[in-house]
Design a protein around this motif. Structure first.
Motif, short mmCIF file in Angstrom:
data_model
loop_
_atom_site.label_atom_id
_atom_site.label_comp_id
_atom_site.label_asym_id
_atom_site.label_seq_id
_atom_site.Cartn_x
_atom_site.Cartn_y
_atom_site.Cartn_z
N SER A 71 -15.59 15.76 4.63
CA SER A 71 -14.39 15.68 4.85
C SER A 71 -13.88 15.32 6.07
N GLU A 72 -14.59 14.51 7.02
CA GLU A 72 -14.23 14.26 8.27
C GLU A 72 -13.98 12.23 7.50
N PRO A 73 -12.78 12.11 7.67
CA PRO A 73 -13.10 9.84 7.37
C PRO A 73 -13.05 9.71 8.39
N LEU A 74 -13.88 8.34 7.72
CA LEU A 74 -14.49 7.52 9.09
C LEU A 74 -13.68 6.26 9.36
N ALA A 75 -12.23 6.32 9.00
CA ALA A 75 -10.85 6.18 9.31
C ALA A 75 -9.70 6.57 8.74
N CYS A 76 -8.78 6.00 8.96
CA CYS A 76 -7.49 6.13 8.22
C CYS A 76 -6.78 5.32 8.95
N VAL A 77 -5.42 4.81 7.84
CA VAL A 77 -5.03 3.19 8.64
C VAL A 77 -3.53 3.54 7.94
N ARG A 78 -2.47 4.00 9.01
CA ARG A 78 -1.08 3.83 8.30
C ARG A 78 -0.57 2.77 7.89
N ALA A 79 -0.53 2.49 6.16
CA ALA A 79 0.08 1.51 5.68
C ALA A 79 1.68 1.14 5.83
N ARG A 80 2.01 0.03 6.38
CA ARG A 80 2.76 -0.04 6.82
C ARG A 80 4.77 -0.15 5.39
N GLU A 81 4.07 0.21 4.38
CA GLU A 81 4.59 -0.12 3.59
C GLU A 81 4.59 1.16 2.54
N ARG A 82 5.35 1.98 1.76
CA ARG A 82 5.03 3.17 1.42
C ARG A 82 4.60 2.60 -0.47
N PHE A 83 3.64 3.01 -0.86
CA PHE A 83 2.54 3.26 -1.65
C PHE A 83 3.75 5.04 -2.97
N PRO A 84 3.77 4.08 -3.98
CA PRO A 84 4.08 5.27 -5.32
C PRO A 84 3.24 6.20 -5.26
N PHE A 85 3.28 7.15 -6.30
CA PHE A 85 1.62 7.31 -6.35
C PHE A 85 1.31 7.28 -7.85
N GLY A 86 -0.08 7.64 -7.51
CA GLY A 86 -0.62 7.34 -9.54
C GLY A 86 -0.70 5.93 -9.30
N LEU A 87 -0.97 4.83 -8.24
CA LEU A 87 -0.77 3.64 -8.93
C LEU A 87 -2.67 3.47 -8.99
N HIS A 88 -3.35 2.66 -10.25
CA HIS A 88 -4.16 2.26 -9.99
C HIS A 88 -5.07 0.97 -8.96
N GLY A 89 -6.23 1.05 -8.85
CA GLY A 89 -6.03 -0.04 -7.59
C GLY A 89 -7.72 -0.61 -8.08
N ALA A 90 -8.31 -2.14 -7.49
CA ALA A 90 -9.27 -2.02 -7.26
C ALA A 90 -9.83 -2.42 -6.17
N TRP A 91 -11.64 -2.76 -5.92
CA TRP A 91 -11.62 -2.98 -4.99
C TRP A 91 -12.26 -4.63 -5.34
N ARG A 92 -12.04 -5.49 -4.11
CA ARG A 92 -12.31 -7.18 -4.25
C ARG A 92 -12.47 -7.93 -2.79
N ASN A 93 -13.34 -8.47 -2.69
CA ASN A 93 -14.36 -9.02 -1.64
C ASN A 93 -13.19 -9.38 -1.32
N LEU A 94 -13.05 -10.46 0.28
CA LEU A 94 -12.17 -11.54 0.47
C LEU A 94 -12.81 -12.72 0.03
N GLU A 95 -14.23 -12.74 -0.47
CA GLU A 95 -15.09 -14.16 -0.97
C GLU A 95 -14.12 -13.77 -2.22
N ASP A 96 -13.80 -13.21 -3.01
CA ASP A 96 -13.69 -13.36 -4.58
C ASP A 96 -12.70 -13.45 -5.01
N LEU A 97 -11.61 -13.54 -3.62
CA LEU A 97 -9.94 -13.94 -4.02
C LEU A 97 -9.90 -15.64 -3.40
#
Length: 321
Positions: free
Chosen positions: A295-321
């Motif tokens: 339950s202890e997070p490894l890290a928490c970072v505040r985003a510069r902008e607010r994200f609307p609730f309910g968004l779906h996402g996907a992870w991409r490595n930097l070399e894939d972009l």
């Protein structure tokens, strides 16, 4: 696979199509698409179809008991969706290269049910004629946008293609934990996957106040992360996303117990990322250890902008972009 959903005078129409070709092929060949109608009541009943699943050889659509309220939102003053207890739930299994709606295999339950998001589905390695499907589902009327009364129970469905029969198994602990937004390791979508990660509702079912890790093979809860009893100070927790600790070969599917141990990491060797929307309208990205699920997070970072609730996402490595 592509699926375009269109409310129409004929009800909910889906245009299904497939693009074939190697991942490196810039000019993929489209397979001839076709349209089909969901099998529920005729208009004005128009089903809410929000997600689909894929396996190696099939695509699975869900005909839920949630419908669009017609006219849409009553001119902007009413709910967009409504629960229809008279609409029984159905699965539609489409062979990958089907050419018409005659190829679709429909599986009908004898009761209403709501399935908004799907964890995963795959063809049973021990019985290729059976599709194993996992998702949190509910059997009661809900306000999907306010999460009032929502009680998503993690459930396994086995669809036997030759007999068109359904076997249902509710997970252990599912009756006491409300859950949604399921995700698995992306490289295992459509293949056997042991672990799924979801958000969990609080005791009042009016907020999302934590995360849960599920064992899809043994149909049980593995661990929970609870953000505390005072849900009003936590805000809302977004869809979890699994990120592998290291990136496997593009052609390698991690299958614990079946893959070569000297080449494969454990399926849950990685991180779970989620966003939290705080009462002060700030958004934070929090990172957790997927294996220990501490339950202890490894890290928490505040985003510069607010994200609307309910968004779906996907992870991409930097070399894939």
């Amino acid at each position: 696979m592509t699926a375009g959903y269109m409310p129409s005078p004929l009800g909910g129409l889906i245009q299904y199509g497939v693009f074939t070709g190697d991942d490196s092929d810039a000019k993929k060949t489209p397979h001839k698409p076709f349209q089909f109608r969901m099998p529920g009541p005729l208009p004005p009943a128009i089903p809410f179809m929000h997600d689909m699943a894929i396996t190696e050889h099939y695509t699975i659509f869900v005909d839920s008991s949630m419908e669009f309220a017609m006219p849409f939102g009553e001119g902007g003053t009413g709910p967009i969706l409504k629960y229809n207890s008279a609409r029984n739930f159905s699965f539609g299994v489409v062979p990958r290269f089907a050419t018409s709606e005659k190829d679709i295999m429909w599986f009908h339950l004898d009761h209403p049910m709501v399935c908004n998001h799907i964890a995963n589905a795959w063809e049973d390695p021990n019985d290729p004629d059976t599709i194993i499907f996992h998702a949190p589902v509910t059997y009661e009327a809900i306000d999907i946008f306010e999460h009032v009364g929502y009680w998503g129970k993690m459930t396994e469905f086995r669809l036997h293609l030759p007999t068109r029969t359904i076997t249902k198994h509710q997970f252990d602990d599912a009756s006491s934990i409300s859950t949604e937004f399921p995700r698995v390791r992306d490289t295992l979508i459509g293949y056997p996957s042991r672990y799924a990660y979801t958000v969990r509702h609080g005791a009042q079912r009016t907020n999302i106040s934590g995360l849960a890790k599920w064992d899809l093979y043994d149909r049980k809860l593995v661990a929970e992360i609870d953000f505390g009893p005072n849900e009003s100070t936590v805000g809302l927790v977004g869809e979890p996303q699994f990120v592998p600790r290291r990136t496997p070969r593009a052609d390698h599917h991690v299958d614990v117990g079946k893959a070569e141990k000297d080449e494969a990491e454990d399926e849950d060797d990685g991180y779970v990322l989620t966003t939290t929307m705080r009462p002060d309208h700030s958004t934070w990205l929090c990172i957790y250890d997927a294996k220990t699920f501490s339950s202890e997070p490894l890290a928490c970072v505040r985003a510069r902008e607010r994200f609307p609730f309910g968004l779906h996402g996907a992870w991409r490595n930097l070399e894939d972009l």
